[in-house]
Design an enzyme around this catalytic site. Structure first.
Site, PDB file in Angstrom:
ATOM      1  N   THR A 213       0.870  -1.175   0.000  1.00 50.44           N
ATOM      2  CA  THR A 213       0.000   0.000   0.000  1.00 50.44           C
ATOM      3  C   THR A 213       0.903   1.220   0.000  1.00 50.44           C
ATOM      4  O   THR A 213       2.048   1.127   0.422  1.00 50.44           O
ATOM      5  CB  THR A 213      -0.815   0.019   1.313  1.00 50.44           C
ATOM      6  OG1 THR A 213      -1.656  -1.123   1.351  1.00 50.44           O
ATOM      7  CG2 THR A 213      -1.672   1.264   1.468  1.00 50.44           C
ATOM      8  N   ARG A 241     -13.022  -8.451  -1.200  1.00 51.65           N
ATOM      9  CA  ARG A 241     -12.352  -8.212   0.092  1.00 51.65           C
ATOM     10  C   ARG A 241     -11.838  -6.765   0.146  1.00 51.65           C
ATOM     11  O   ARG A 241     -11.220  -6.272  -0.784  1.00 51.65           O
ATOM     12  CB  ARG A 241     -11.195  -9.186   0.263  1.00 51.65           C
ATOM     13  CG  ARG A 241     -10.375  -8.986   1.554  1.00 51.65           C
ATOM     14  CD  ARG A 241      -9.193  -8.067   1.339  1.00 51.65           C
ATOM     15  NE  ARG A 241      -8.361  -7.961   2.546  1.00 51.65           N
ATOM     16  CZ  ARG A 241      -7.360  -7.089   2.664  1.00 51.65           C
ATOM     17  NH1 ARG A 241      -7.064  -6.262   1.676  1.00 51.65           N
ATOM     18  NH2 ARG A 241      -6.661  -7.044   3.758  1.00 51.65           N
ATOM     19  N   VAL A 242     -12.129  -6.105   1.236  1.00 55.01           N
ATOM     20  CA  VAL A 242     -11.613  -4.754   1.451  1.00 55.01           C
ATOM     21  C   VAL A 242     -10.845  -4.758   2.772  1.00 55.01           C
ATOM     22  O   VAL A 242     -11.338  -5.292   3.772  1.00 55.01           O
ATOM     23  CB  VAL A 242     -12.756  -3.714   1.508  1.00 55.01           C
ATOM     24  CG1 VAL A 242     -12.210  -2.321   1.791  1.00 55.01           C
ATOM     25  CG2 VAL A 242     -13.536  -3.718   0.200  1.00 55.01           C
ATOM     26  N   ASP A 244      -8.017  -2.374   5.382  1.00 51.72           N
ATOM     27  CA  ASP A 244      -8.109  -1.151   6.182  1.00 51.72           C
ATOM     28  C   ASP A 244      -7.929   0.126   5.369  1.00 51.72           C
ATOM     29  O   ASP A 244      -8.452   1.189   5.732  1.00 51.72           O
ATOM     30  CB  ASP A 244      -7.032  -1.179   7.283  1.00 51.72           C
ATOM     31  CG  ASP A 244      -5.623  -1.324   6.710  1.00 51.72           C
ATOM     32  OD1 ASP A 244      -5.475  -1.905   5.615  1.00 51.72           O
ATOM     33  OD2 ASP A 244      -4.674  -0.846   7.357  1.00 51.72           O
ATOM     34  N   THR A 264       0.027   0.730   6.656  1.00 50.01           N
ATOM     35  CA  THR A 264       0.170  -0.339   5.670  1.00 50.01           C
ATOM     36  C   THR A 264       0.336  -1.632   6.460  1.00 50.01           C
ATOM     37  O   THR A 264       0.661  -1.599   7.644  1.00 50.01           O
ATOM     38  CB  THR A 264       1.400  -0.137   4.753  1.00 50.01           C
ATOM     39  OG1 THR A 264       2.584  -0.116   5.556  1.00 50.01           O
ATOM     40  CG2 THR A 264       1.315   1.165   3.971  1.00 50.01           C
ATOM     41  N   GLY A 265       0.127  -2.752   5.804  1.00 48.92           N
ATOM     42  CA  GLY A 265       0.281  -4.038   6.490  1.00 48.92           C
ATOM     43  C   GLY A 265      -1.040  -4.779   6.567  1.00 48.92           C
ATOM     44  O   GLY A 265      -1.964  -4.488   5.797  1.00 48.92           O
TER      45      GLY A 265
HETATM   46  N1  ASP Z   1      -3.305  -2.729   4.362  1.00 46.98           N
HETATM   47  C1  ASP Z   1      -3.504  -3.242   3.032  1.00 46.98           C
HETATM   48  C2  ASP Z   1      -4.728  -4.100   3.018  1.00 46.98           C
HETATM   49  O1  ASP Z   1      -4.970  -4.806   3.985  1.00 46.98           O
HETATM   50  C3  ASP Z   1      -2.370  -4.021   2.505  1.00 46.98           C
HETATM   51  C4  ASP Z   1      -1.001  -3.536   2.879  1.00 46.98           C
HETATM   52  O2  ASP Z   1      -0.817  -2.430   3.275  1.00 46.98           O
HETATM   53  O3  ASP Z   1      -0.027  -4.291   2.769  1.00 46.98           O
HETATM   54  O4  ASP Z   1      -5.397  -4.139   2.020  1.00 46.98           O
END
Ligand code: ASP
Length: 364
Positions: A213, A241-242, A244, A264-265
């Protein structure tokens, strides 16, 4: 929340943490990142994720030219959205399990406390621009799926194919080797394809299921606070799927006079703890930005590592979450559950990549 300003040492001694302490690994004291960037006196400050170096440069130029901070932030993340080599965002993002690229994005303006968001949007390379239009051109905050697509079409965004030749090969490789119990067979040559190989080298070895992200927050020279988060989400996700990223309060939160934060994550862990809002609440209660991020990460570790499949043999989360934030004074920070993370800061002096603070050491 009733938290008062506390140092990390005090924090770990509080009753609130005493119960959780029994569940938490011993190294949860966290590790500060050094040196923390100095607050900008009168200048602007940009804070963004590690993949935001080019985005920060573009946003910085826009701010130097006196552009509106939200326009600058969006222009910044558009660089990542339009880059086919960033497989975590926008055009060339890794698709869902059916090979369709579904994008999520949100913007928030701390001056007006307005926000706009889109999720599971198809065919638009720059979903952050559509999120901005939702904020500016509707009395609503969040549009998803087919409705978001129709809204984008109404505003002149063509329906483009976001799957590149590279991501098509990567998706097909993933699909072919999913199981021995379906009709798909992995071609011996697949893994030798240079695009697939590079992808597996970069994302195939980590501790965590790959995803990515870009978040970018700006504190303008006037002290205004805005943020934007945009993503293609979890790689090979279930259609619809959504995570955060486009959810106000989870993937981003900006409030003038307090701060702006984003993440992110692993989206699911951040969704159920409303992470970015939590970071900004800690700022409101007087914590410094790095401490605010670490404390929100501790909340995630406390609440979501309880599920056995999300814990390693030492009880630590088997996923990562990163926060980025800037407070009203222009102090910026980045922190992650796991060591090794980076974030990017931009200001009148330039743009630089810094080590994120962390709660758990990766090799420990
Ligand atoms: N946070 C993002 C999600 O869950 C993915 C990411 O940041 O790695 O869609």
């Amino acid at each position: 929340m009733t938290d008062s300003p506390l140092s990390r040492r005090q924090l770990l001694g509080t009753a609130a943490f005493a119960g959780a302490a029994a569940l938490l690994p011993r190294d949860l004291a966290g590790q500060a990142a050094a040196p923390a960037p100095a607050p900008a006196a009168n200048g602007f400050v940009i804070v963004t994720s590690a993949n935001g170096l080019e985005a920060a440069k573009v946003a910085r130029q826009a701010l130097i030219q006196g552009k509106d901070p939200l326009d600058a932030a969006i222009a910044g993340v558009n660089v990542a959205e339009l880059d086919p080599d960033d497989v975590t965002v926008g055009y060339g993002g890794i698709p869902n399990e059916e090979g369709v690229v579904e994008l999520d994005a949100a913007v928030m303006d701390g001056r007006t406390m307005r926000a706009g968001a889109v999720a599971a949007l198809t065919g638009v390379k720059t979903p952050s621009r559509v999120a901005r239009l939702v904020m500016d051109r509707t009395d609503r905050v969040f549009l998803v799926g087919a409705g978001a697509r129709r809204f984008a079409t109404a505003h002149g965004f063509p329906d483009e194919d976001l799957l590149t030749e590279k991501t098509r090969k990567i998706w097909l490789h993933w699909k072919n080797r999913l199981s021995d119990l379906d009709d798909w067979i992995e071609a011996a040559r697949d893994a030798e394809d240079p695009d697939v190989k590079r992808f597996l080298e970069k994302y195939g070895k980590g501790l965590f299921r790959p995803q990515g992200t870009i978040h970018l927050s700006v504190r303008s020279a006037k002290g205004d606070l805005v943020g934007v988060t945009t993503t293609s989400g979890l790689f090979f996700k279930i259609p619809g799927r959504v995570g955060d990223s486009p959810v106000v309060g989870a993937g981003l939160y900006s409030e003038n006079g307090v701060g702006s934060a984003g993440s992110t994550g692993r989206g699911e862990a951040n969704l159920v703890t409303c992470g970015s809002h939590t970071v900004v609440e800690y700022l409101r209660n007087g914590l410094a930005p790095e401490e605010a991020c670490l404390r929100a990460l501790k909340r995630i570790a406390e609440k979501t590592h309880l599920v056995p499949r999300h814990r390693d043999d030492k009880g630590r989360p088997t996923f990562n979450v990163n926060f980025y934030c800037v407070d009203a004074a222009g102090r910026a920070a980045g922190a992650a559950l796991w060591s090794g993370g980076k974030y990017v800061v931009g200001d009148t002096d330039g743009v630089r990549t810094l080590e994120s603070a962390w709660l758990y050491r990766k090799d420990a």
